[in-house]
Motif scaffolding. Structure first.
Motif, PDB file in Angstrom:
ATOM      1  N   GLU A   1      -2.320   5.420   2.446  1.00  0.00           N
ATOM      2  CA  GLU A   1      -3.342   4.381   2.604  1.00  0.00           C
ATOM      3  C   GLU A   1      -2.966   3.440   3.748  1.00  0.00           C
ATOM      4  O   GLU A   1      -3.823   3.006   4.517  1.00  0.00           O
TER       5      GLU A   1
ATOM      6  N   LEU B   1       0.838  -1.193   0.000  1.00  0.00           N
ATOM      7  CA  LEU B   1       0.000   0.000   0.000  1.00  0.00           C
ATOM      8  C   LEU B   1       0.875   1.246   0.000  1.00  0.00           C
ATOM      9  O   LEU B   1       1.959   1.240   0.577  1.00  0.00           O
TER      10      LEU B   1
ATOM     11  N   VAL C   1     -11.330   1.368   2.198  1.00  0.00           N
ATOM     12  CA  VAL C   1     -10.681   0.540   1.185  1.00  0.00           C
ATOM     13  C   VAL C   1     -11.591  -0.635   0.839  1.00  0.00           C
ATOM     14  O   VAL C   1     -12.557  -0.912   1.546  1.00  0.00           O
TER      15      VAL C   1
ATOM     16  N   ARG D   1      -8.039  -5.215   0.154  1.00  0.00           N
ATOM     17  CA  ARG D   1      -7.046  -4.313   0.761  1.00  0.00           C
ATOM     18  C   ARG D   1      -7.215  -4.273   2.282  1.00  0.00           C
ATOM     19  O   ARG D   1      -6.231  -4.180   3.023  1.00  0.00           O
TER      20      ARG D   1
ATOM     21  N   GLY E   1      -4.286  -5.398   4.535  1.00  0.00           N
ATOM     22  CA  GLY E   1      -3.833  -4.351   5.438  1.00  0.00           C
ATOM     23  C   GLY E   1      -3.929  -4.764   6.897  1.00  0.00           C
ATOM     24  O   GLY E   1      -3.003  -4.544   7.676  1.00  0.00           O
TER      25      GLY E   1
END
Length: 130
Positions: free
Chosen positions: A20, A16, A81, A85, A89
């Motif tokens: 973000e 990312l 997101v 993601r 993440g």
């Protein structure tokens, strides 16, 4: 681990951009805080970079029950997101948290999480939770 190192580790692990990654860190830590006790949130905050401690603030001591899907949905909504993601993440954040704190604190955190969410603390290739 300092703030910049933590941010860089999450960004690299989740692939990312830094901005973000910062949103995903905030979202994941806030969601994690809801899922752990107030004492554990304070203990965890004490070992993470100061810039993240506010995301681990908790007014109550009890932990909310969230399954993995609910956990990832909260991260997705808070970070803004998409689902893949959010999952990548959250895994990157929790893996980085595990690496940034003492082994004892990592074990304490893991003991408060349900099996599905605990899997996020471990890299994909380790076969955890099989």
């Amino acid at each position: 681990m300092n703030h910049a190192e933590f941010l860089e580790a999450v960004a690299k692990r989740a692939e990312l951009p830094p901005a973000e990654a910062a949103n995903v860190i905030r979202a994941t830590l806030k969601t994690l805080t809801e899922r752990i006790s107030g004492g554990e949130a304070r203990d965890l905050a004490a070992q993470l970079p100061e810039e993240f401690r506010g995301h681990l603030h908790k007014e109550v001591d009890f932990a909310e029950r969230l399954d993995l899907a609910e956990f990832l949905n909260e991260v997705r909504a808070r970070a803004g997101v998409d689902a893949p993601r959010a999952a990548d993440g959250a895994r990157a954040v929790l893996t980085t948290v595990r690496d940034a704190v003492s082994a004892e604190e990592s074990d304490d955190l893991e003991s408060e999480l349900p099996k599905q969410i605990r899997q996020l603390l471990h890299p994909v290739g380790r076969g955890v939770g099989a």
